[in-house]
Design a protein around this motif. Structure first.
Motif, short mmCIF file in Angstrom:
data_model
loop_
_atom_site.label_atom_id
_atom_site.label_comp_id
_atom_site.label_asym_id
_atom_site.label_seq_id
_atom_site.Cartn_x
_atom_site.Cartn_y
_atom_site.Cartn_z
N LEU A 45 -10.73 12.46 7.77
CA LEU A 45 -11.12 12.09 6.42
C LEU A 45 -10.11 11.11 5.86
O LEU A 45 -8.93 11.17 6.19
N ALA A 46 -10.57 10.23 5.00
CA ALA A 46 -9.63 9.32 4.32
C ALA A 46 -10.16 9.00 2.93
O ALA A 46 -11.38 9.01 2.70
N VAL A 47 -9.23 8.80 2.02
CA VAL A 47 -9.60 8.41 0.65
C VAL A 47 -8.73 7.21 0.29
O VAL A 47 -7.51 7.25 0.43
N LEU A 48 -9.39 6.14 -0.16
CA LEU A 48 -8.67 4.91 -0.49
C LEU A 48 -9.04 4.47 -1.90
O LEU A 48 -10.22 4.50 -2.27
N VAL B 131 5.42 5.07 2.57
CA VAL B 131 4.91 6.41 2.87
C VAL B 131 5.77 7.41 2.10
O VAL B 131 6.97 7.53 2.37
N ARG B 132 5.18 8.09 1.15
CA ARG B 132 5.94 9.06 0.36
C ARG B 132 5.65 10.46 0.87
O ARG B 132 4.51 10.82 1.17
N VAL B 133 6.71 11.25 0.97
CA VAL B 133 6.56 12.62 1.48
C VAL B 133 6.12 13.52 0.34
O VAL B 133 6.83 13.67 -0.65
N ASP C 216 -0.48 6.78 -8.20
CA ASP C 216 0.85 6.71 -7.58
C ASP C 216 0.74 6.39 -6.10
O ASP C 216 1.67 5.86 -5.50
N ILE C 217 -0.37 6.80 -5.52
CA ILE C 217 -0.60 6.47 -4.11
C ILE C 217 -2.00 5.87 -3.97
O ILE C 217 -2.87 6.10 -4.82
N ASP C 218 -2.20 5.12 -2.88
CA ASP C 218 -3.47 4.43 -2.69
C ASP C 218 -4.31 5.03 -1.57
O ASP C 218 -5.51 4.84 -1.54
N LEU C 219 -3.64 5.68 -0.63
CA LEU C 219 -4.37 6.15 0.56
C LEU C 219 -3.96 7.57 0.93
O LEU C 219 -2.78 7.92 0.96
N LEU C 220 -4.99 8.38 1.19
CA LEU C 220 -4.78 9.70 1.81
C LEU C 220 -5.55 9.67 3.11
O LEU C 220 -6.73 9.32 3.13
N LEU D 190 0.86 -1.18 0.00
CA LEU D 190 0.00 0.00 0.00
C LEU D 190 0.90 1.22 0.00
O LEU D 190 1.85 1.29 0.77
N ARG D 191 0.56 2.18 -0.87
CA ARG D 191 1.36 3.41 -0.92
C ARG D 191 0.51 4.57 -0.42
O ARG D 191 -0.62 4.73 -0.86
N MET D 192 1.03 5.29 0.51
CA MET D 192 0.30 6.45 1.01
C MET D 192 1.19 7.69 1.03
O MET D 192 2.42 7.57 0.96
#
Lengths: 535, 311
Positions: free
Chosen positions: A508-511, A232-234, A249-253, A41-43
């Motif tokens: 809040l979260a977005v997946l 976890v990408r900055v 590019d990412i899966d989770l915010l 998982l990339r966040m």
């Protein structure tokens, strides 16, 4: 004949079998590869995860600390304290001794056993930096900690403290670093050798300001995550994070500051992602400083509280994502549901109260005056906080409509903090602390002379009584006593009209829809990644 | 020579003045240093915590003493430690500088590669389609905020066309979008500067004379016009380095590029004052050095400057 037929069929199958082996092998490889990729998982996060020192604050990011380290207890639904690294605990009759029995099946991710010795070592390092943690009453009250046996520890307190278990469930600083993670010299305030905890995740790779990789801890004592790897990408910029999510590019915010309210509402229409809103967490509050001359009058304070249409604010400014707040704490915070009536939006009542207080409107003047003095107040808030800025402007308009001038002091956060400490404000925007700091830790700050909530109360004639009741609530050893003390406090705050609660903030979260199983934890910065799995 | 010596003497003075000013201004910043620390470290303002911070970071010592200590540390290129991370700032600079240099160098190279031919051709054919296009582009790019251009490029080339990575640092492909974003403003400036300079040079008597002598066009432009028209570009380059470094603050943040600009912005947001001071000094030193080099090169290429400056 039949044997010849069988032979022919067997021969005919040879090419199929010959083909099927590589095809099967290819499919197997593909499946293995897909599984390997699928378990990642990339966040994105807006800042570097930091050194992940369990005993320190920023720049270590709380979510990362929570992935690596665990506490003795866990803050569960409804504020219930659940066993975690400690399987049970007991409070002595005088409330001064808290004894924890540790789980025996826990090891740190490096294989070191988790035992009383490890707990003592960690607590010693935290206490060696006691001044930095002075905001925590549990640490202020801690006299000593000792090991009863290899898996039992006893905390001795100078005075009983009712919020002890809640503070032990916090993400920092009372979480546990493996003895091999300590530096040979100095204390953890000055740094650690390596971030090794007992948690579900191990930080396997870290490139400062770029990314951090967490691998599943296969030695974990509890339910292990389905995901094997989290990257976890900055990404400091909000628009970049949204574009990265859209691009895949990412899966989770995760977190309201990571998405932004408007973008979140827009993402609800996006079919490639799923959006999540948590239950209420902390409260957005405007504090009224009773030590200021104009706000010393309760009628002016009550007038302000009636002048604001919170429903409209929730709808237009907070896009209906947060519930309206009528009290200081979110529903569900223990001991705080005392049945206080909400203050309705009633500009007519506001005008009447101001007239009673002697503040009158003269024809041609938009602002009320009394003996030549204008009814002008200031509202301080940290300028980078966009919600606070929007809220300040709306409040200014509402108060202007009833003849109160509101001057906005949107400043640098450090300048706002100094204004708070000096009590140099009429109204101050701020947030309550949310679970598990509420109610004990948050209410306790109202006794601290450097906290805005305490300073705002200094004009109340019953401030000394309030402090005595707070002290009683903190020292209470029974739930009944705590409930009673909080009832008195919250009723007094309500009657004295010192808080204008606006809304209960949410997470809040977005997946991306490639994943499922997301759910919020009770604490704001806990990301329960263990629940997420690939569809 | 005298001019260069004068500039060499002035350079340390400028650096000292800049560093002192930044130290004083930031020490007197609204909120005070304790509030900055409390905010940056995410701490609650209890009296014990404030006292511990004052003692740990030496805020209880006189300003002059702290200034002296900081100056010595700056001269050693250490710049003290970050309030927030506790890491030596000099080491952070050394870690992050290559990324920023890579980005700035790529942007500068791109700027020159595009602006020189465009400026030349536009100058040679005044009123032509390239001149008009370059003028419109210059106005557009100058008016467009850097971050906005960055978003447009990201959306177009990364999200929509899926040709380039969106953010981060890695392969050369990661460099394209941030470098284009950073280069855009400078390219427009350089191209217009060169175009005007070429137009001016073409009106010079020596060009008419050379043409009358039947000098070949390529020779005339390559050997004479470009050399003379390029002189203002050297001066602009000195200033452009400062522009690139300030532009990098925004571009690095938008593209999650792990460089000095992002480090600086993060330091501003967390009120990490030693980092802000160090960055200001560092940028001042780079700008002073590049301006000095540009002036020396300019003087070497155009002896009139030395002659005019001489008493």
């Amino acid at each position: 004949m039949s044997s010849l037929h069988s032979l022919l069929r067997a021969v005919a199958r040879i090419p199929t079998r010959c083909l099927s082996i590589p095809v099967f092998a290819f499919c197997l490889c593909l499946a293995v590869q897909t599984a390997a990729v699928g378990h990642e998982l990339r966040m994105a996060w807006n800042a570097d995860v930091g050194p992940s020192n369990p005993h320190m604050y920023q720049p270590s990011q709380m979510f990362a600390q929570d992935l690596i380290y665990e506490g003795l207890v866990n803050y569960g639904p409804g504020g219930r304290i659940e066993p975690h690294l400690a399987e049970s605990w007991a409070l002595s009759e005088d409330g001064r001794e808290l004894t924890f029995v540790l789980r025996r099946d826990v090891v740190f991710s490096d294989g070191t056993p988790f035992d009383a010795k490890a707990v003592l070592l960690n607590v010693e390092h935290v206490l060696a930096n006691r001044e930095r943690h002075a905001w925590m009453e549990f640490i202020r009250q801690m006299d000593k900690v000792d090991a009863v046996d290899s898996h039992t520890v006893r905390f001795s307190l100078k005075q009983p403290y009712s919020g002890s278990l809640q503070e032990l469930s916090l993400i920092r600083p009372l979480r546990f670093l493996s003895p091999s993670g300590f530096r040979e010299t100095g204390i953890t305030r000055d740094g650690i050798k390596a971030p090794i905890g007992t948690g579900r995740w191990i930080m396997s790779e870290y490139r400062k300001d770029e990314y951090a990789v967490f691998l599943r801890n296969d030695r974990y004592w509890g339910t292990k995550p389905t995901l094997s790897r989290v990257v976890v990408r900055v990404m400091p910029d909000v628009e970049t994070r949204l574009l990265a999510l859209e691009r895949g590019d990412i899966d989770l915010l995760f977190g309201d500051g990571l998405v932004g309210l408007e973008a979140f509402v827009r993402l609800r229409q996006n079919r490639s992602v799923e959006t999540f809103v948590s239950g209420p967490l902390f409260t957005r509050i405007v504090q009224l400083n009773t030590s200021r001359p104009l706000l010393a009058d309760i009628k002016v304070r009550q007038a302000i509280l009636s002048a604001v249409d919170k429903d409209s604010i929730v709808k237009s400014l907070l896009l209906d994502l947060e519930p309206r707040a009528d009290g200081l704490f979110s529903p569900g915070v223990p001991f705080t549901d005392v049945g206080l009536p909400p203050v309705p939006y009633d500009p007519g009542k506001t005008r009447a109260l101001l007239e009673e207080a002697g503040w009158r409107l003269t024809p041609g003047q938009g602002i009320r005056t009394r003996s030549g003095e204008r009814l002008a107040l200031t509202l301080a808030f940290a300028a980078p906080n966009t919600v606070a800025k929007g809220l300040a402007e709306v409040l200014q308009a509402y108060l202007r409509a009833v003849g109160i001038e509101l001057r906005l002091h949107g400043e640098d956060p450090a300048a706002t903090m100094r204004r708070q400490r000096a009590g140099d404000f009429d109204l101050m925007y701020g947030d309550s602390w949310g679970p598990p700091y509420e109610p004990a830790a948050f209410i306790n700050t109202m006794r601290s002379p450097t906290q805005p909530s305490a300073i705002a109360q200094t004009g109340l004639p019953m401030k000394a009584d309030i402090d005595r009741v707070i002290a009683s609530a903190m020292a209470a050893t029974s739930e009944e006593r705590q409930r009673e003390m909080y009832r008195i406090l919250l009723t007094t705050f309500h009657e004295q009209a010192i808080h204008l609660p606006i809304s209960h903030a949410v997470n809040l979260a977005v997946l991306r829809r490639d994943f499922t199983g997301f759910g919020f934890a009770e604490q704001q910065y806990v990301i329960p990644l263990e629940r997420i799995r690939r569809r | 020579m005298r001019q260069v010596t004068r500039r060499l003497i002035l350079a340390p003075l400028i650096l000292w003045a800049t560093s002192t000013l930044s130290f004083l201004l930031l020490s007197l910043a609204p909120g005070g240093l304790e509030s900055s620390l409390l905010h940056g470290l995410g701490l609650q303002p209890t009296p014990e915590t404030i006292a511990s911070l004052r003692s740990q970071f030496g805020l209880d010592r006189p300003l002059l003493e702290r200034y002296g200590e900081w100056l010595v540390s700056a001269l050693r290129l250490e710049f003290g430690r970050s309030y927030i991370t506790g890491e030596p700032i000099g080491a952070d600079f050394a870690r992050l500088m290559p990324a920023t240099v890579e980005l700035a160098a790529a942007a500068l190279a791109l700027s020159l590669a595009v602006s020189i031919p465009v400026g030349m051709v536009a100058g040679m054919r005044v009123g032509g389609s390239l001149d008009l296009a370059s003028r419109l582009l210059a106005i557009g790019v100058t008016a467009l905020p850097g971050f906005w251009l960055g978003y447009l490029l990201m959306y177009g080339f990364s999200v929509w066309l899926d040709l380039l990575p969106l953010s981060g640092r890695g392969s050369w492909a990661h460099l394209v979008l941030p470098a284009v974003t950073l280069a855009a403003g400078q390219t427009a400036l350089f191209a217009r500067l060169l175009r005007n300079s070429v137009v001016g040079e073409l009106r010079q008597p020596y060009v008419r004379f050379a043409r009358a002598r039947g000098l070949r066009r390529r020779h005339l432009f390559g050997r004479h016009v470009l050399r003379n028209a390029g002189l203002p570009l050297w001066s602009a380059l000195g200033v452009a380095v400062g522009g690139l470094l300030s532009g990098a603050v925004v571009v690095e943040t938008v593209f999650a590029w792990p460089g000095m600009g992002r480090y600086f912005l993060s330091a501003i947001l967390t009120r990490d004052l030693p980092v802000v001071q160090a960055y200001v000094c560092c940028v001042a030193a780079i700008v002073v050095a590049t301006n000095l080099i540009a002036d020396i090169v300019h003087a070497a290429l155009d002896p009139r400057i030395v002659t005019q400056a001489a008493p």
